[in-house]
Design an enzyme around this catalytic site. Structure first.
Site, mmCIF file in Angstrom:
data_model
loop_
_atom_site.group_PDB
_atom_site.id
_atom_site.type_symbol
_atom_site.label_atom_id
_atom_site.label_comp_id
_atom_site.label_asym_id
_atom_site.label_seq_id
_atom_site.Cartn_x
_atom_site.Cartn_y
_atom_site.Cartn_z
ATOM 1 N N ARG A 180 4.027 4.664 9.861
ATOM 2 C CA ARG A 180 3.881 6.067 9.452
ATOM 3 C C ARG A 180 3.433 6.919 10.634
ATOM 4 N NH1 ARG A 180 0.514 6.997 4.152
ATOM 5 N NH2 ARG A 180 1.508 9.041 4.349
ATOM 6 N N CYS A 236 -6.023 10.857 8.466
ATOM 7 C CA CYS A 236 -5.073 9.922 7.862
ATOM 8 C C CYS A 236 -3.962 10.770 7.268
ATOM 9 C CB CYS A 236 -5.756 9.030 6.831
ATOM 10 S SG CYS A 236 -6.643 9.931 5.530
#
Length: 280
Positions: A180, A236
């Site tokens: 990611r 995040c």
């Protein structure tokens, strides 16, 4: 004492000082928001109450601010008080295993100035594996007054992130998986990649091969590329999986550690913000 405790420690608390102990179940699935509450109803650790990531541990979504913004602190303090927590209460938090949701509540309570907060190593599964009982009984807890003492130096907003990256006055880390981070996959958002300048420290790497929290010496080695003298901003996707990294950094002796609550989901809500896909 470490903020990570084992099932034996919690069982001892429940047997000897239950009147001053609140256990909180934070089980949750991002792909099935009702799964955690359903699991709690089917069976939970005795005396545990349930708090929901979306409904309790996050605020209302707006155009900017990310997909799990911080809750309104006055409202959240009232919820905390309603489940029997004040500043003299010992709080033990768990999720299914060592997931990210218990750490999110740990961070929120710490942000509000509460000191006596612990995370159960192994979570619900670890409790069951030790042979301890579970229950379907919903506890009745006496409400208390929780007066938040907000630690503003524990979080930063997008403007501070931009300023500190520009002046290289802080280190930004991204807690998501490497795929990611590199933009190879993105299951949740319309854009893939990471905030330019962010370094990748996948949050699951603070756990050992058995899925338990690493010891302090192992965490110090894991974060050895980071200076304890620097300010470290942790991000995040939406400010949830950053929290295990914050807990681990503080356990390893890093003191100047802050959460960017909006994280990547906030960053990409501004069309002009650039995105990087190379390792940094």
């Amino acid at each position: 004492m470490s903020v990570i405790v084992d099932p034996d420690w919690l069982m001892n608390r429940l047997e000897n000082t239950p009147e001053n102990t609140v256990v909180v179940d934070t089980r949750f699935k991002l792909t099935d928001p009702d799964a955690g509450r359903k699991a709690y109803v089917k069976g939970h650790i005795p005396q545990a109450v349930y708090l929901d990531l979306n409904k309790d541990l996050s605020g209302k979504q707006t155009k900017h601010g990310g997909t799990h913004p911080l809750p309104d602190m006055d409202m959240f303090a009232a919820k905390v008080g309603n489940i029997g927590i004040d500043h003299d209460t010992t709080v033990v938090i768990y999720d299914q295993q060592n997931d990210m949701f218990a750490s999110r509540l740990w961070w929120l309570l710490n942000y509000m100035g509460h000191e006596d907060v612990y995370v159960l190593d192994g979570g619900f599964d670890g409790w069951v594996e030790q042979g301890y009982d579970v229950t379907i009984e919903i506890p009745s807890l006496e409400p208390k007054d929780f007066d938040p003492e907000i630690r503003d130096n524990e979080e930063v907003d997008i403007d501070e992130v931009k300023d500190k990256l520009q002046h290289q006055s802080a280190t930004l880390i991204d807690s998501r998986s490497q795929d990611r981070y590199l933009g190879k996959t993105e299951p949740l958002y319309k854009k893939a990649g990471h905030i330019p300048g962010a370094k990748n420290f996948f949050w699951k790497h603070v756990l050992d091969e058995n899925g338990k929290w690493k010891k302090q010496t192992d965490l110090e080695e894991h974060f050895s590329a980071l200076s304890k003298n620097d300010e470290i901003i942790v991000s995040c996707g939406s400010g949830v999986s950053a929290c295990p990294n914050i807990l681990a950094l503080k356990s390893a002796g890093y003191e100047n550690v802050k959460l960017y609550p909006g994280s990547f989901s906030d960053w990409i809500s501004y069309d002009d913000n650039k995105i990087e896909i190379k390792d940094e």
